[in-house]
Scaffold this active site. Sequence first.
Site, PDB file in Angstrom:
ATOM      1  N   HIS A  15       4.542  -3.078  -8.307  1.00 16.72           N
ATOM      2  CA  HIS A  15       3.174  -4.256  -8.389  1.00 16.72           C
ATOM      3  C   HIS A  15       2.177  -3.466  -8.683  1.00 16.72           C
ATOM      4  O   HIS A  15       1.569  -2.677  -7.913  1.00 16.72           O
ATOM      5  CB  HIS A  15       2.872  -4.758  -7.263  1.00 16.72           C
ATOM      6  CG  HIS A  15       4.384  -5.541  -6.535  1.00 16.72           C
ATOM      7  ND1 HIS A  15       4.451  -6.847  -6.880  1.00 16.72           N
ATOM      8  CD2 HIS A  15       5.454  -5.252  -5.830  1.00 16.72           C
ATOM      9  CE1 HIS A  15       5.703  -7.252  -6.617  1.00 16.72           C
ATOM     10  NE2 HIS A  15       6.171  -6.397  -5.850  1.00 16.72           N
ATOM     11  N   HIS A 174      15.037  -3.952  -4.373  1.00 16.66           N
ATOM     12  CA  HIS A 174      14.938  -3.572  -3.035  1.00 16.66           C
ATOM     13  C   HIS A 174      16.078  -3.963  -1.935  1.00 16.66           C
ATOM     14  O   HIS A 174      15.613  -4.896  -1.046  1.00 16.66           O
ATOM     15  CB  HIS A 174      13.289  -4.055  -2.519  1.00 16.66           C
ATOM     16  CG  HIS A 174      12.997  -5.255  -2.807  1.00 16.66           C
ATOM     17  ND1 HIS A 174      13.742  -6.550  -2.509  1.00 16.66           N
ATOM     18  CD2 HIS A 174      11.807  -5.781  -3.699  1.00 16.66           C
ATOM     19  CE1 HIS A 174      13.407  -7.609  -3.041  1.00 16.66           C
ATOM     20  NE2 HIS A 174      12.067  -7.189  -3.888  1.00 16.66           N
TER      21      HIS A 174
HETATM   22  C1  NCD Z   1       5.393  -7.748  -2.851  1.00 17.16           C
HETATM   23  C2  NCD Z   1       4.030  -8.220  -3.151  1.00 17.16           C
HETATM   24  O1  NCD Z   1       3.035  -7.930  -2.280  1.00 17.16           O
HETATM   25  O2  NCD Z   1       3.749  -8.825  -4.267  1.00 17.16           O
HETATM   26  N1  NCD Z   1       5.397  -7.721  -1.219  1.00 17.16           N
HETATM   27  C3  NCD Z   1       6.447  -6.846  -0.810  1.00 17.16           C
HETATM   28  O3  NCD Z   1       6.241  -7.046   0.403  1.00 17.16           O
HETATM   29  N2  NCD Z   1       7.323  -6.392  -1.205  1.00 17.16           N
HETATM   30  C4  NCD Z   1       6.359  -9.141  -3.119  1.00 17.16           C
HETATM   31  C5  NCD Z   1       7.630  -8.626  -3.097  1.00 17.16           C
HETATM   32  O4  NCD Z   1       8.246  -7.853  -4.041  1.00 17.16           O
HETATM   33  O5  NCD Z   1       8.287  -9.127  -2.137  1.00 17.16           O
HETATM   34 ZN    ZN Z   2       8.102  -6.335  -4.975  1.00 19.36          ZN
END
Ligand code: NCD
Ligand code: ZN
Length: 346
Positions: A15, A174
Amino acid sequence: MTSLTIRRPDDWHLHLRDGAMLAGVLPYTSRHFARAIIMPNLVPPVVTTVDARAYRDRILAAMPESHSFEPLMTLYLTEGTSPDDVEEGAKSGLITAVKLYPAGATTNSQSGVRNFENAMPVLERMARIGLPLCVHGEVTTPEVDIFDREAVFIETVLDPLRRRLPELRITMEHVTTKDGVDYIDQSETNLAGSITTHHLIINRNNILVGGIRPHYYCLPVAKREYHRQALRRAATTGNPKFFLGTDSAPHVDPLKECACGCAGCFTSINTLSCLAHVFEEEQALDRLEAFASLNGPAWYGLAPNAEKITLVKRDAPVEFPTRVETGDGPVTVFDPIFKSHWDVEG
Ligand code: NCD
Ligand code: ZN
């Protein structure tokens, strides 16, 4: 071993956000990683190839000049996604994968898929052209316990989808459970899994024992120790079906440290240091390259990177900042609990 040279790694789930946050976090990835699959869950999400091209341009514009890094773009699957647009994006080389968020599963997933029937035409087209689907593998049914959402997703969504469309290539992203690891391991074709850095390190006790620790809260949420052990085995035994997707997901501290905090761990800055420590603990340093640099490209049909990086084990623990400043505010860095002595040279 005190030094390890591997092909430059890639991050198969990242991200980067947008604007000031993008500018603040991108260099931590681009200084070590050659490529990353960029998540499309912006507000509004990246749903068309036009959106993806514009986002890619913003990423490249935010990159430090001395870095070389290729963002691999994804489209956010909605019930209105056009199969033709997806195919065009894939054929032009812009789009590496399409991302499926079950609606409501995680940060900015409101536009995700509610009724899978409506997404079938796109999924069928992807199966035909060989474009992978990246899946956030959790059901969102309120009755299902949050710790069971991955296992129930496999049984009620993923397995039926794979039976219906066996040609569709799916990355289960994940993975957080032994159920997920076993399901991927036992599949014959067209399924692989990414594993994050933090799920190799923390279990749910780290989030909840001795006080609630919002910086360990992410989705899918870390599970019990038995699952973490299964993830460690999957990552460190060299199994080609598993590779690194950090899911580094920065949120500014005020949005994490509050009554209803956001999900996400920010790990891009210390991921390689943490991974070297974990692989050394598992006596598997010789398999770190497969996990971080070889298995991912092989799955996505890309060549591994030609350049190399060297990890060195220092006498003193490597210090990382507790938090980094971005134009949007401070972002706390994932605390691996241990002190790693492994550093990336240069
Ligand atoms: C991610 C996000 O903040 O965009 N958050 C996370 O906990 N991994 C979204 C995601 O991949 O689930
Ligand atoms: Zn993610």
